[in-house]
Write a protein that holds these residues in place. Sequence first.
Motif, short mmCIF file in Angstrom:
data_model
loop_
_atom_site.label_atom_id
_atom_site.label_comp_id
_atom_site.label_asym_id
_atom_site.label_seq_id
_atom_site.Cartn_x
_atom_site.Cartn_y
_atom_site.Cartn_z
N HIS A 112 0.86 -1.19 0.00
CA HIS A 112 0.00 0.00 0.00
C HIS A 112 0.89 1.24 0.00
N GLU A 113 0.45 2.29 -0.70
CA GLU A 113 1.25 3.51 -0.79
C GLU A 113 1.36 4.23 0.55
N ASP A 114 0.45 3.90 1.49
CA ASP A 114 0.46 4.54 2.81
C ASP A 114 1.04 3.61 3.87
N ASP A 115 1.88 2.65 3.45
CA ASP A 115 2.50 1.75 4.41
C ASP A 115 3.67 2.45 5.11
N LEU A 116 4.44 1.71 5.91
CA LEU A 116 5.51 2.33 6.69
C LEU A 116 6.51 3.05 5.80
N ILE A 117 6.94 2.42 4.71
CA ILE A 117 7.90 3.07 3.83
C ILE A 117 7.28 4.32 3.20
N GLY A 118 6.03 4.23 2.79
CA GLY A 118 5.37 5.41 2.23
C GLY A 118 5.35 6.57 3.21
N ARG A 119 5.08 6.30 4.47
CA ARG A 119 5.04 7.37 5.46
C ARG A 119 6.43 7.87 5.82
N LEU A 120 7.40 6.97 5.87
CA LEU A 120 8.77 7.41 6.15
C LEU A 120 9.28 8.34 5.04
N LEU A 121 8.98 7.99 3.80
CA LEU A 121 9.40 8.83 2.69
C LEU A 121 8.75 10.21 2.76
N ALA A 122 7.50 10.24 3.24
CA ALA A 122 6.76 11.51 3.27
C ALA A 122 7.07 12.34 4.51
N ARG A 123 7.41 11.67 5.63
CA ARG A 123 7.46 12.39 6.89
C ARG A 123 8.80 12.35 7.62
N SER A 124 9.62 11.34 7.35
CA SER A 124 10.84 11.19 8.15
C SER A 124 11.89 12.22 7.77
N PRO A 125 12.55 12.83 8.76
CA PRO A 125 13.61 13.79 8.46
C PRO A 125 14.94 13.12 8.14
N ARG A 126 15.02 11.81 8.31
CA ARG A 126 16.28 11.10 8.09
C ARG A 126 16.60 10.99 6.60
N ASN A 127 17.85 10.84 6.29
CA ASN A 127 18.31 10.73 4.91
C ASN A 127 18.31 9.26 4.51
N TRP A 128 17.20 8.81 3.95
CA TRP A 128 17.03 7.39 3.64
C TRP A 128 17.67 7.02 2.30
N GLU A 129 18.34 5.89 2.29
CA GLU A 129 18.84 5.29 1.05
C GLU A 129 17.79 4.26 0.62
N ARG A 130 17.30 4.42 -0.57
CA ARG A 130 16.19 3.58 -1.02
C ARG A 130 16.67 2.57 -2.06
N LEU A 131 16.63 1.28 -1.68
CA LEU A 131 16.97 0.21 -2.61
C LEU A 131 15.66 -0.40 -3.12
N ARG A 132 15.09 0.22 -4.13
CA ARG A 132 13.85 -0.27 -4.73
C ARG A 132 14.22 -1.18 -5.89
N LEU A 133 13.86 -2.47 -5.76
CA LEU A 133 14.28 -3.48 -6.72
C LEU A 133 13.05 -4.17 -7.31
N PRO A 134 12.44 -3.58 -8.33
CA PRO A 134 11.25 -4.18 -8.92
C PRO A 134 11.55 -5.48 -9.65
#
Length: 488
Positions: free
Chosen positions: A209-231
Motif C-alpha cells: 500500500h502507498e500509505d505503508d511504513l515506507i510510504g510514510r517514512l518517505l513523506a514524513r521522516s527527516p532522516r536521509n534514507w537510502e532507497r533500494l527499490r528493486l522491482p
Amino acid sequence: MLKTITPEIRKAIAQQAKRELARRSYRDYVEYVHHGHYRHFRHTELICEHLQPIADGEQHFIMIEMPPRHGKSMTVTETFPSYFIGKNPDKRVITAAYSDGLATKFGRVNRNKFNEFAPEIFGVQLSESNAATKDWGVSGRNGGMISTGIGGSITGQGADLMIIDDPIKNMKEAQSQLIRDNIWDEWEATLSTRLHDGASVIVIMTRWHEDDLIGRLLARSPRNWERLRLPAIAEDEDDLLGREIGEALCPELGFDEQWAEEKKTEVGSRTWAALYQQRPTPAGGNVFKKEWFKFYVMDQAQKREWGLSNDVVVLPKIFDKQAQSWDCTFKDTESSDYVVGQVWGKKKADFFLLDQLRDRLSFPATIKAIRNITDKWPHAKAKYIEDKANGSAVIQTLQHEINGIIPVEPEGGKEARANAVSPFVEAGNVYLPHPNICPWVNDFIEECIAFPNGKNDDQVDGMTQALNKMQTAKSNPLDRYKNMLGRR
C-alpha cells in the motif's frame, strides 16, 4: 628443504582464507554461514554492498523494497544481525516483524549462526546465561539481539541497529487504515525512541500500500534514507542494477520475463504494481491508469479536423441501453462534496460517458438537476441513486414523479466497487468525450487516477455505480432501436 603441502594443509589454508573473507566482507559471510546453501545474485550483492558500511561503524538509514521470494529476509534479517554483533560485540540489535512468531524466528536463526560461527570468525561467544531465541547476548560483552513483534514489549532496550522486516502481514492488513496507523504509532512512539546515538535503521518490505511504513517514512521522516527499490521487472532508465527496461530481477530463480507476464495476468495490474514492482501507486494511476481511458468524438469531421489518432472513435448513434448514475451530497457549501449526475450509454462491451453534471448543490437544486437531466436524456431509463444518506431523501422525493429510479445498496467499500470495474477501463472499454469537446474530462481523469487517495471521489463513485449496474442489468430489446441520439 621445502615441506610438502598436503591436501589437508591446503584445505586448512583455504578454510582459513574463507573465514578471513567472511570476517571482512558481509557478502562472503552470508555464503559462509549457510554451508553452501546460499547463492548470490546481482541484487543480493547490491544489498550486501550497502549493509557493509553499517557493520564497519557508519550510520545509514536504508529501505529495501523487493518482490516476494527473492531472498530479502535470508540476506538481511536472518543473517546480518549475527555479523553486525560479531564485528561489534558491544552493540545491540533490535528486529521487529508483523508477528511475534516471525520475530522469534529471526532471533533464533541469528543466535544459531552466532553460536556456530562467531568463535572461529570473530573470537567471541554466545552468552550461556542469556541465550533465549528472542533475547540473546555476547559472553562477557554488552552486545546482543532482541526480537519482537509489532506492538511487543521492548521496554528498557536500546539499539545500535534496528531492522524492521515486513511489518504488514498481507493485503487485508495493508488495506486497514487502523493497522497502518498502529504501525506508524509503533514506529514513532516506541521503535524510533530506542535508537542509540549514531544508530542505523533498515526497513525491509514487500510493498502492499502507498500509505505503508515506507510510504510514510518517505513523506514524513527527516532522516536521509537510502532507497533500494528493486522491482521484479526493470522500468526505469536509472535502474539500480543497470538493467535494461523490461529486464527481470532474478531470472536465475525462475522469475524471468515470461513468469512476469503470467504473474501480472494472474494477480492483476494493481497487485502486480504494488507487490512485484514496489510501486503501490502505479505510474499514471492507482486503481485506474490514465492511458486506459479512451475518447470519442461526435463525427468523422471532428476527428479529421483535430487530427486525432485511430484510438479515438466516433460516438455510436444507437445504444443497447442508457442509464443515469447519481452521487448526491447537497450541503451547498464550498467545503462539501459535489453532487454528480452522469449519463452513460452501453454498446455491446463498450461504455460511453455521454453527459455529466458536477456541482455543489442544495437539496432543491439537486432535485431540479435530476429533472433536467431526465428531460434531456429520455432514453436513459434507469436512474441509479445510492440509497444512503442524501440519496435516500432524493429517492423518496422523486420515486413517484420520475419513473425508473433504482435505489442502489452499496456493496463493499468504494475501493472494492472501483476494483470491480477497473478491468473494463484497463481493457479499453470505457470511452469519455474528447477534452476538446468537454474540458472537464481532464479533471474527471485526474480524479480517477488519484483514487482512492485524492481529495474528491464523487465522479469515480458515479462511474463505478453506473458500470457495475449496467454490466449486470438486462437491456430492453426495443430500446436498442429507439435510443437514437440527436445532437444535444
